[in-house]
Design an enzyme around this catalytic site. Sequence first.
Site, PDB file in Angstrom:
ATOM      1  N   LYS A 197      43.834  47.048  31.857  1.00 16.10           N
ATOM      2  CA  LYS A 197      43.642  45.568  31.326  1.00 16.10           C
ATOM      3  C   LYS A 197      45.062  46.051  29.640  1.00 16.10           C
ATOM      4  CE  LYS A 197      41.701  42.866  34.142  1.00 16.10           C
ATOM      5  NZ  LYS A 197      40.761  41.446  34.224  1.00 16.10           N
TER       6      LYS A 197
ATOM      7  N   LYS B  78      45.298  48.186  44.257  1.00 23.35           N
ATOM      8  CA  LYS B  78      44.677  47.878  44.489  1.00 23.35           C
ATOM      9  C   LYS B  78      45.202  45.917  45.332  1.00 23.35           C
ATOM     10  CE  LYS B  78      41.463  44.682  42.291  1.00 23.35           C
ATOM     11  NZ  LYS B  78      40.497  44.857  40.848  1.00 23.35           N
TER      12      LYS B  78
ATOM     13  N   LYS C  88      44.516  39.440  42.443  1.00 22.67           N
ATOM     14  CA  LYS C  88      44.883  38.164  42.467  1.00 22.67           C
ATOM     15  C   LYS C  88      45.517  37.701  41.600  1.00 22.67           C
ATOM     16  CE  LYS C  88      40.014  37.373  40.634  1.00 22.67           C
ATOM     17  NZ  LYS C  88      38.567  36.479  41.053  1.00 22.67           N
TER      18      LYS C  88
HETATM   19  P1  AMP Z   1      36.598  40.378  40.547  1.00 15.44           P
HETATM   20  O1  AMP Z   1      37.927  38.931  40.951  1.00 15.44           O
HETATM   21  O2  AMP Z   1      37.803  41.022  39.568  1.00 15.44           O
HETATM   22  O3  AMP Z   1      35.698  38.948  39.853  1.00 15.44           O
HETATM   23  O4  AMP Z   1      36.243  40.876  41.661  1.00 15.44           O
HETATM   24  C1  AMP Z   1      35.501  40.025  41.986  1.00 15.44           C
HETATM   25  C2  AMP Z   1      34.560  40.895  43.152  1.00 15.44           C
HETATM   26  O5  AMP Z   1      35.744  41.398  44.264  1.00 15.44           O
HETATM   27  C3  AMP Z   1      34.235  42.384  42.988  1.00 15.44           C
HETATM   28  O6  AMP Z   1      33.212  43.118  43.799  1.00 15.44           O
HETATM   29  C4  AMP Z   1      35.297  43.275  42.999  1.00 15.44           C
HETATM   30  O7  AMP Z   1      34.717  44.780  43.681  1.00 15.44           O
HETATM   31  C5  AMP Z   1      35.627  42.794  44.876  1.00 15.44           C
HETATM   32  N1  AMP Z   1      37.181  42.698  44.645  1.00 15.44           N
HETATM   33  C6  AMP Z   1      38.645  42.746  44.140  1.00 15.44           C
HETATM   34  N2  AMP Z   1      39.661  42.984  44.592  1.00 15.44           N
HETATM   35  C7  AMP Z   1      39.076  43.708  45.474  1.00 15.44           C
HETATM   36  C8  AMP Z   1      39.755  44.370  46.021  1.00 15.44           C
HETATM   37  N3  AMP Z   1      41.255  44.869  46.035  1.00 15.44           N
HETATM   38  N4  AMP Z   1      39.209  45.512  47.737  1.00 15.44           N
HETATM   39  C9  AMP Z   1      37.961  44.781  47.487  1.00 15.44           C
HETATM   40  N5  AMP Z   1      37.443  44.681  46.486  1.00 15.44           N
HETATM   41  C10 AMP Z   1      37.913  43.665  45.730  1.00 15.44           C
END
Ligand code: AMP
Length: 331
Positions: free
Chosen positions: A114, A196, A199
């Site tokens: 980041k 990856k 969002k």
């Molecule tokens: P975040 O959106 O970064 O708060 O992530 C929330 C949860 O979603 C965490 O457990 C991440 O590891 C999971 N996560 C986010 N992006 C992915 C992805 N592309 N594939 C699988 N898990 C994801």
Amino acid sequence: MKRIVSGIKPTGTLTLGNYLGAIKQFVKLQQKRIDDEFFLFVADMHAITTRQVPSELRKRTLDIAAMYLACGLDKERTVLFIQSEIKEHVELGYILQSNTYMGELERMTQFKDKSQRQETSITSSLFTYPALMAADILLYDADFVPVGDDQKQHLELTRDIANRFNNYYGDFFVVPEPLIPEVGSRIMDLQEPNKKMSKSDEMDKGYISMFDDEASIKRKIRSAVTDSYAKINYDPENQPGLANLLTIYASIADRSIQDIVNEYKDSSYKDFKEDLAQVVVDCLIPIQEKYNELIKSQELQDLLDRGRDIASDFAFKKMRKCKKKIGLGRK
Ligand code: AMP
Ligand code: TRP
């Protein structure tokens, strides 16, 4: 009885990656482990490590809470709450920062990624974020933390911090175990399958949002990048795009990747994609319908109030003991 704790940051939209990597796993665990306790929160304090528009942040926070429920969480058995409504997260976060070394934070790949992407205005809280995340987990004596693969390193740090604290002050924190799904822990971008699915991405063709309508889902899957081998095969090295689509299919359908490969081994990419698009639509549309019912409901507000009260009670008691252990305050 074990306690299972997890959270999601309300930044950007929720993607299919979040669903398959984290939310779906949480729901499955809840169905399997009927004697366990489930705490789930929206990590809004983590969102403000980067600039947020206040009205959007508030909307997304509630969106995520409603989406979690729409994905099939058991309302009775989930303590659902918003992180910033429990002040002890930040309090413990500071204490844990005081037990975390600069070198450890500097090694975090999420921070490195980041901060490399964004050269200026990197906040100090983006750097100390993993200590707050450790607090989110250790505050509730979590035994298990279901997350996607990208959070593995943060979980390892959480365990190190807990062990370090326990060694110095005497046993106090439960040392948590990450739960990372075998299939679906890392859903990749549909256009750049070496990256990856995220969002916060500007290119909306690369991810499927949990809020996408049927036409967009189909369009995005049809235009997902594959390869020129023209053979349905699971080979993440040479056919990363296709491997990702197979993973999405297997993970949504709760089947093994091999099973999907066997079914489609003689199909064209086009036919496979058509079927996959339908599988994704059939999964997401009913979730969206439930979300629409919940988002404006009093029920959602009531559940969040109840979650806040339960979490707050727990957190208050844990922090009182924690401060005593450290020697903070008068008694
Ligand atoms: P975040 O959106 O970064 O708060 O992530 C929330 C949860 O979603 C965490 O457990 C991440 O590891 C999971 N996560 C986010 N992006 C992915 C992805 N592309 N594939 C699988 N898990 C994801
Ligand atoms: N840091 C996590 C992410 O970006 C979200 C999160 C914050 C979290 N606190 C947590 C996940 C505690 C699990 C447990 O994905």
